[in-house]
Design an enzyme around this catalytic site. Structure first.
Site, PDB file in Angstrom:
ATOM      1  N   ARG A   1       4.892  41.499  22.641  1.00  0.00           N
ATOM      2  CA  ARG A   1       6.374  41.237  22.660  1.00  0.00           C
ATOM      3  C   ARG A   1       6.777  40.757  21.186  1.00  0.00           C
ATOM      4  O   ARG A   1       7.520  41.055  20.671  1.00  0.00           O
ATOM      5  CB  ARG A   1       6.573  40.535  23.707  1.00  0.00           C
ATOM      6  CG  ARG A   1       8.478  40.329  23.836  1.00  0.00           C
ATOM      7  CD  ARG A   1       9.104  41.574  24.294  1.00  0.00           C
ATOM      8  NE  ARG A   1       9.585  42.245  23.396  1.00  0.00           N
ATOM      9  CZ  ARG A   1       9.406  43.727  23.359  1.00  0.00           C
ATOM     10  NH1 ARG A   1       9.034  44.211  24.266  1.00  0.00           N
ATOM     11  NH2 ARG A   1       9.901  44.335  22.326  1.00  0.00           N
TER      12      ARG A   1
ATOM     13  N   LYS B   1      22.285  34.739   3.627  1.00  0.00           N
ATOM     14  CA  LYS B   1      22.987  34.710   4.959  1.00  0.00           C
ATOM     15  C   LYS B   1      21.525  35.524   5.893  1.00  0.00           C
ATOM     16  O   LYS B   1      21.912  36.474   6.634  1.00  0.00           O
ATOM     17  CB  LYS B   1      24.154  35.563   5.162  1.00  0.00           C
ATOM     18  CG  LYS B   1      25.262  34.949   4.277  1.00  0.00           C
ATOM     19  CD  LYS B   1      26.369  35.928   4.190  1.00  0.00           C
ATOM     20  CE  LYS B   1      27.587  35.248   3.452  1.00  0.00           C
ATOM     21  NZ  LYS B   1      29.030  35.986   3.226  1.00  0.00           N
TER      22      LYS B   1
ATOM     23  N   LYS C   1      29.912  26.826  -7.237  1.00  0.00           N
ATOM     24  CA  LYS C   1      31.167  27.928  -6.638  1.00  0.00           C
ATOM     25  C   LYS C   1      32.325  27.221  -6.959  1.00  0.00           C
ATOM     26  O   LYS C   1      32.489  26.142  -7.731  1.00  0.00           O
ATOM     27  CB  LYS C   1      30.584  27.920  -5.074  1.00  0.00           C
ATOM     28  CG  LYS C   1      29.537  28.771  -5.036  1.00  0.00           C
ATOM     29  CD  LYS C   1      29.346  29.300  -3.621  1.00  0.00           C
ATOM     30  CE  LYS C   1      28.220  29.985  -3.364  1.00  0.00           C
ATOM     31  NZ  LYS C   1      28.186  30.797  -1.750  1.00  0.00           N
TER      32      LYS C   1
ATOM     33  N   GLU D   1      30.198  31.110 -10.315  1.00  0.00           N
ATOM     34  CA  GLU D   1      31.211  32.098  -9.563  1.00  0.00           C
ATOM     35  C   GLU D   1      32.496  32.153 -10.303  1.00  0.00           C
ATOM     36  O   GLU D   1      33.172  31.041 -10.276  1.00  0.00           O
ATOM     37  CB  GLU D   1      30.939  31.789  -8.371  1.00  0.00           C
ATOM     38  CG  GLU D   1      32.071  32.575  -7.312  1.00  0.00           C
ATOM     39  CD  GLU D   1      32.104  32.027  -5.885  1.00  0.00           C
ATOM     40  OE1 GLU D   1      30.902  32.071  -5.333  1.00  0.00           O
ATOM     41  OE2 GLU D   1      33.124  31.744  -5.487  1.00  0.00           O
TER      42      GLU D   1
ATOM     43  N   ASP E   1      33.625  37.405  -8.119  1.00  0.00           N
ATOM     44  CA  ASP E   1      33.628  37.096  -6.613  1.00  0.00           C
ATOM     45  C   ASP E   1      35.007  37.952  -6.500  1.00  0.00           C
ATOM     46  O   ASP E   1      35.935  37.635  -6.720  1.00  0.00           O
ATOM     47  CB  ASP E   1      33.726  35.624  -6.348  1.00  0.00           C
ATOM     48  CG  ASP E   1      33.973  35.435  -4.971  1.00  0.00           C
ATOM     49  OD1 ASP E   1      33.311  36.063  -4.185  1.00  0.00           O
ATOM     50  OD2 ASP E   1      34.712  34.431  -4.543  1.00  0.00           O
TER      51      ASP E   1
END
Lengths: 282, 282, 282, 282, 282, 282
Positions: free
Chosen positions: A96, A131, A163, A193, A214
């Site tokens: 598994r 992410k 940012k 950014e 962006d």
């Protein structure tokens, strides 16, 4: 890959799954039972994680894995992709965890390949993001490269990315870049950014190494490419999907990043089948 | 939930993301900057992981999180679901990890809810499996319950499940159950997987507590329910999808398990937006 | 046994005993000295822990252990039970830890055997409890099985046992069972502790899987067995001693649990003697 | 005591007992339930481990413990020795671990006191050995001091003790002492084990700081004391029991060591009783 | 600084020093004794490590530290630089570890300042290397910045530095840079080490971001600066001493790196003196 | 040495240096490249740490190290002291950590030898202190012995040393010694620090085992030796330098301790040179 880290992931997963306390298998299987099993693809996709799959059984011991495909190969429904041979207890106990890992890694590679294929013939390269699944970043970022993507910074310690909130706090792009340049090691590139051509202009003048465009529309992005004229690396970000990525690439940006590669893949369906009890040592 | 385990997941994720070495934020943000930020839903779904999201910031310190929804609530596009308030450094540093966790947990709950809704009005209950993301099982299994599902055994140490390979090795269902009964603590139920009515009959006679009907067609499943007549708990497994699950439920089985809940969800799109620098302590 | 856990116990014990810093042996013994030693029983009892004893020396390295008895065998005063052969440094360094472990494990098995022998010819089985030495539960519960006992739940996470305080808080046996049934996985049996026949009746109606008869007198216990009539597993608990256990068994209960097995044993006297310095490799 | 080490023992014991996953209590008790409970002695003995007992609940949180006796006090059957007050969940969850620890510690102190009392009016002091429960040495050695004994070396790294095998390997007592003196730090005393008056004479000439008289009869021991005449510290070892220890002391030796203190005690019977659900915060 | 890492260093040092088992202080000092002590400089130098010094006592507890100088200040012989106030036990127990840390950090800062002062009025900046004390890199690299230096890459994972052996293995500078560019994330600069103007020319053509001039004489270095003409960052390395560094800087290179900063400093002599036992809480 | 501890130091150093993520070497070197390299001395000194150097490569794997000198040998400028052979990746990856360790260990041994040579022909022995590099005490104290020094107590848990603050708190030397004697195990010697002949007299009467003469002038020290007349071991401490140590020794003290050995050494300059790519397995 850093195998110290990968081994920790695998051992942690084995403990999480109670692999060293498999009460069913321990009740029934003798320590000396041996078998062969097939690893079969149950849908089409790109294989990633061959060495991680094998490592699960290496850590459990007494199981050999032979793969009939290579990392990054496309496999099709019902294709035999590997043979597992060895201790039945360890095969059942590790099954598994080994599948959970290779299925997710192959899921990332499969989705990445779909995005990467859209960039064929353009100069743009595909980037991942942060992410990723907590705890599995090393495997997912690696799987992105197997699928044909490139890696952005590994984490917050690994690269500067200024940012909007940083710009706002610093009092402007110029100031933010200056503060970062003063604070971080000279071996690092500085990325900032920007949301408009005005900001782009300021970032270029402050000598940012990389500039992230962006959420710009295609027309603005095209102008940004012209304005930049090679003075910085350009990364497009925002609203990147299989439908939009090729048009973004055609604006002339250097890189396109997408969180989907690691947050919206599903596991590739693979299965261990046809366990045959044999005395493999005779 | 066992918070010792969850804390380890969060701390590991923060280290993985370099959160204690955020070179950009450390270059620019002062230790005393404070702000508020909104947590916004960017698509419809079920929220799970409120306390885990909050815990990320508790571990970093000096950040308060207020939620405007409850665990298990349905949220819609652009809905404001929470307010974050506190140290700007810690907000920026923890943002990605907190989102990576709650988005995946909500993704599991959202998919589970879709399956669970199909069972409305039937007596069947929805079960998860061990096909979870390595390292995140505790969070994914919890999210299944938020979405309306039930948990099967946690891992190999936590329950007996005798599968075809065990039966084969033991020499039959009766023998396998007998071996398990002798070996494991009397506090455990014994589950066995069967593929035919003959095997079901044997499992019933051997007094299995739970019987998994593996990949049976609907007609056979129905006969299995009749044959069993309450003498054991019946779990249906295999080919369970949003299209098929209701018909399976209508055969009268007690539980239906699906690996999809944890291996084929995608992250629910949530975002931290509208950071406002304010002096929150005045 | 889960050897990951046992290895941690052994390594921890070796560090606790300063085994990697044995200043006396390191001052005097050469790295190449080899020897043989005898393992001798100095009182009568049941041997448990053969593989644990061996594992201490395997982890230290360069020492072989041969046992002349099997796990669970009865040994007598002055009986030679094993031969140790190898590096003198490691023999002397591991001696105390290896003995400390096998003597305690054999102590548990010896006491368990005395209780178990009292149940000969009855249908009752002997159970241990959670009254184990902190850190050594895995070894003591295993030793109970070597001595002829069975294991109750491993710990608080491993089984439901509803006691008087839970019943009181829930508002009654029926409510407590209902709350547990709703909260825990369906793979678990539910056990409830009762103190009277009225409570027993309620537990049976609430379909408890296991019912513990707490501190009942023999007459009441006998009525409990009749009343239950096979509808639940019955466990007797309280005032269990070598003097009382047989009469309890004769009431017809299924299991009898005793904390003494693990909290009131003494170490079985074993000793490593007759060290002979020899060149074992010639 | 080194509380870093003790905390590890407690946390390890709580994890071992599944205390953070108490499925019964979690199903039934609300997070806000509070109660009081009594800690009662169920047999006569010496209490040791008050702070360790309290620490279990401090680590779990929200529970206060008040003791009505002091460390080392003698308690009697049915005596109320402490009051526990706080979160019902944590009281129930920590109960077993807290009792398992204090019962064993008090068991050691109780047995030690019996030996120590035999030495009243003699100059001899009572010593423990390294025959302790693996993982609990720090607690058992501390409990020996509570019971009125003294501690021998903590472990192999903590003191030099030259035994017969070392003497044999070194080629004699003189040589062994010389090798140790050269190898270990000058802050250490050197102890050597002797079996005859001849060996004692050699050890004295080699200026051993401490000499262990191993298994000598009373007459020989008496001669050893005379021969030594204060030139070294004398420790008697072997065949030490409640029956023999006073006569050994009367030979005039300085210390008498006994493994029984830590390998042959049984847990002192203590119990948490009379849980009352109250709203302690009003 | 990443305080998770620093805390580990401090805790490890406290354990190494037996701080939680200070047998002398534990024998004599009462838990409630309090005192004040002075921290005095015993030679001239630059102070670094104020927060690390304070953190030692914060981790031990109940001790306050007030500094009369700031990080980076120059101190002179017999200058009072801080006041420590609190639990006498913890002051005595933490003294050695706290001093061992701040003395080494200040040693690095003191030596760095000497090098940095030599660069006054030139455009060159001072760099450290990876020649740091194993386990203390984070503190030593930080101390370099306190002394006026800059940090080169943190470690092998943190930056690309192509050395002669890499060039040789790759088959040339161009090939080596190409291989690195393809393999590492685009967020990284590429540095290459060259030993001649021909190699420099090749590195410039391959668009290396940073070029290390290894062991070049001053005349060649000067030519290298002219040839480069701003197309890459130049770092001088090799034979850098207090005698040579200014001449190297005057060639016009951007950075000069020296291993001495971290491998050839000595501890700055600081001392805790004048302990006064006072009741600080009244 | 305790290799468990040393292995932790090495692994920690490898992780600190990013050795498992060497992005340069991983980009360029093939897994199968092999080579030989020379280890060269670049200044005169004493070698210590041969086995530690070798262990770095053993832990990385596939690298053999052959030394042409022995631990404690004096080496001279440009002398070839070892040959390294094996995997080029691992040689390059481990180089810095291996050198950082052996250079510091050899630095300690080199400085110690200089002090020790000053004691030739006297009866005094050289002692180290606890002024060691945090985390590296085991290696530095070992290197002191290689250089010809002796080790004082390892840490605060390892020996009693009563200093002025303890004496002050206890109310006098006699009281302090009495308190320590009562509290610590009888296997320990008691050392007390004295600053005058009056204190020395009191320490002798209280039967201190070791007496440290703190910062006494030579004349007073000489009187102290006479007054003591062998009744205790005398250690001189304070103002010990290469210039003063011989005169101190000639007063007749038994030991002289100096913090310089471990806080004021510099790394011995060693270098890995002449890497040759060869196919070592043919």
């Amino acid at each position: 890959m850093n195998w110290l880290v990968v081994d920790e992931i695998i051992k942690n997963a084995l403990v999480e799954d109670g692999a060293y306390d498999d009460i069913t298998t321990n009740s029934i299987m003798s320590k000396d039972d041996t078998c062969t099993v097939d690893l079969i693809a149950k849908e089409e996709g790109i294989i990633a994680g061959i060495e991680v799959f094998r490592r699960v059984f290496t850590l459990l011991g007494n199981v050999e894995v032979e793969f009939l495909v290579n990392e990054g190969d496309k496999v099709s429904y019902s294709q035999l992709i590997g043979k597992i041979k060895g201790s039945t207890k360890n095969v059942l106990t590790g099954e598994r965890v080994a599948l959970n890992l290779i299925q997710r890694m192959s899921g990332v590679a499969t989705l990445t390949r779909k995005f990467a294929d859209k960039l064929d013939g353009t100069k743009a390269k595909l980037l991942d993001t942060r992410k990723t699944t907590p705890g599995l970043r090393i495997l997912e970022k690696y799987s992105v490269t197997v699928g044909g993507g490139c890696n952005h910074r590994y984490n917050l310690a690994d690269g500067v990315l200024i940012k909007d909130n940083h710009i706002d706090a610093a009092g402007g792009i110029t100031q933010a870049i200056e503060m970062a340049r003063k604070s971080v090691s000279f071996v690092r590139k500085l990325e900032v950014e920007v949301e408009s051509l005005e900001q782009l202009q300021e970032a270029l003048e402050a000598k940012a190494d990389i500039i992230m465009l962006d959420n710009m529309d295609l027309a603005t992005m095209k102008k940004a490419v012209e304005l930049t004229n090679g003075r910085a690396i350009l990364e497009a970000s925002g609203n990147v999907s299989l439908d939009t990525i090729r048009d973004i690439a055609l604006t002339g940006v250097d890189y396109i990043s997408s969180g989907s590669l690691t947050h919206s893949y599903t596991a590739l369906d693979l299965s261990m089948k046809n366990l045959k009890r044999i005395d493999i040592y005779n």
